[in-house]
Motif scaffolding. Sequence first.
Motif, PDB file in Angstrom:
ATOM      1  N   LYS A 139       0.997  -1.246  -0.236  1.00  0.00           N
ATOM      2  CA  LYS A 139      -0.148   0.014  -0.100  1.00  0.00           C
ATOM      3  C   LYS A 139       0.952   1.291   0.105  1.00  0.00           C
ATOM      4  O   LYS A 139       0.433   2.289  -0.839  1.00  0.00           O
ATOM      5  N   GLN A 140       1.945   1.250   0.841  1.00  0.00           N
ATOM      6  CA  GLN A 140       2.937   2.186   0.901  1.00  0.00           C
ATOM      7  C   GLN A 140       3.735   2.652  -0.445  1.00  0.00           C
ATOM      8  O   GLN A 140       3.572   3.688  -0.869  1.00  0.00           O
ATOM      9  N   GLU A 169       0.841   4.268  -2.832  1.00  0.00           N
ATOM     10  CA  GLU A 169       0.643   5.641  -2.595  1.00  0.00           C
ATOM     11  C   GLU A 169       1.838   6.738  -2.858  1.00  0.00           C
ATOM     12  O   GLU A 169       1.728   7.587  -3.371  1.00  0.00           O
ATOM     13  N   ASP A 210      -4.554   6.842  -5.339  1.00  0.00           N
ATOM     14  CA  ASP A 210      -5.649   7.237  -4.318  1.00  0.00           C
ATOM     15  C   ASP A 210      -5.763   6.131  -3.505  1.00  0.00           C
ATOM     16  O   ASP A 210      -6.145   4.895  -3.800  1.00  0.00           O
ATOM     17  N   THR A 211      -5.682   6.396  -1.949  1.00  0.00           N
ATOM     18  CA  THR A 211      -5.941   5.453  -0.812  1.00  0.00           C
ATOM     19  C   THR A 211      -7.347   4.740  -0.977  1.00  0.00           C
ATOM     20  O   THR A 211      -7.363   3.493  -1.026  1.00  0.00           O
ATOM     21  N   ARG A 212      -8.365   5.537  -1.439  1.00  0.00           N
ATOM     22  CA  ARG A 212      -9.521   5.149  -1.518  1.00  0.00           C
ATOM     23  C   ARG A 212      -9.709   3.916  -2.594  1.00  0.00           C
ATOM     24  O   ARG A 212     -10.744   3.082  -2.712  1.00  0.00           O
TER      25      ARG A 212
END
Length: 462
Positions: free
Chosen positions: A69-70, A73, A78-80
Amino acid sequence: MKILIFGTGDYYERYKKWLVQEEILALLDNSLQKQGTEIDGIKVLSPKEGIELPYDKIIILSFYVREMKQQLEALKVDTRDILHFYDLHDFLKGKKPHYPIKASAAAREILNDNRKKQETILLLSTDMLPVGGPARVLFRTGKILKKNGFSVLFASMIDGELKEDIENAGIPVMVDESLQVSTMEEIKWINGFRLLICNTINFYVFLSKRNCDIPIIWWLHDSMFFYGGVDVKVLNNISQKNLKIVSVGEIPRKAMNKLAPQFEITDFLYGIKDKEEIEQRISGLKVCFAVMGYVEERKGQDILVKAIQRLPLYIRERLKVYMIGKNVSAMAKEIMQEILYIPEIFMTGVLAPAEFEEIFSEIDVLICPSREDPMPAVVSEAMRSKIPCIVSDAVGTARYIHEGVEGWIFQSGNAEELAKKIEWCVHHKSQLQSIGINARKLYEKYFSMDVFERNLLTLIKT
């Protein structure tokens, strides 16, 4: 929906079936060997290449969710738009593929008879893989319950080789793949059981909406690494009514309480079956060490390599080190290249039982250099066989070892300190046998099947 799937390993194989109805644009993987190839007819790209495609969501099918995830990002995703396999329950609402339940005749007999259900303890496992510690522990639990007159049904999220052993032990078995992506409330066949015992953090979505009339024991085996994709809001939505949470020591307990401090968690250790006869160790000229487990960063084999490199040459000439376990990770490939110049380290890969027993008889000391490891079975099994262990302080078993009495403890990640423990063992080979005898006593006190049986029967009756 147009999706990218990040991860092509074990968890891709476990969860890919739930995404067959989506438009999969590409698979993402950091492995240079996989990039540019195809898996299941889908092209594999680097994350940087993949995010250039017109995707709607990226779904991570791996437990390395935090790092992945990092990485996404950092690429301005977009995290969403990033989901984890724990999020599939909500993602699949209204469009979940149906996979039929696979059940033995004995299992269907229980499922179709409410009276038998009310007398039966249901054991829920994430898998039935023979190498999976939690699955094997749950199998042992079932055998003890059956021995004590309880009716037992073993149910798993996925099939595996362990199923044959479970059935041969006279325990009915079933596979319901919907356990991976459903809540307990949604799985109607579960209603009516006497008691439910489920293993690992993987069941947190399942438990978030449940029938609170059924008593549940939730047995945690996982270190903080496995909590990376957990949605804290969902976790904290779990009702504590009729729920006991137990843990194989302080590491899973602390990991859970960091996210959900309101949960009361007690320790409940597993048991390891004793050997009928403990073999006499083969005493060679060299001191034989071994590390066992999947070769990956979490297991810390690279720390052991660094420790060996720090030893003086005259010590290195007096030792032999076996690195046993699946060696397909990126770190394993790096270690393979590095040990070309370290002749005292032998990387074996996965061994057949006969090969393993032959090497096991040579081992003077087991090393568990993990960066985090709640309660590794290999350590308990070594102590059972009178083999002393060097463990990092991030290993749950370290709590029970007294330095220099039943084994040794070093600071996690500290290769220099591990090197000193190894050197001590080489200098004091004559003392290893007596320390191994003490390790056996520790096994008998905490990890024997007699102790486990006593604690299990107490747990389910309170």
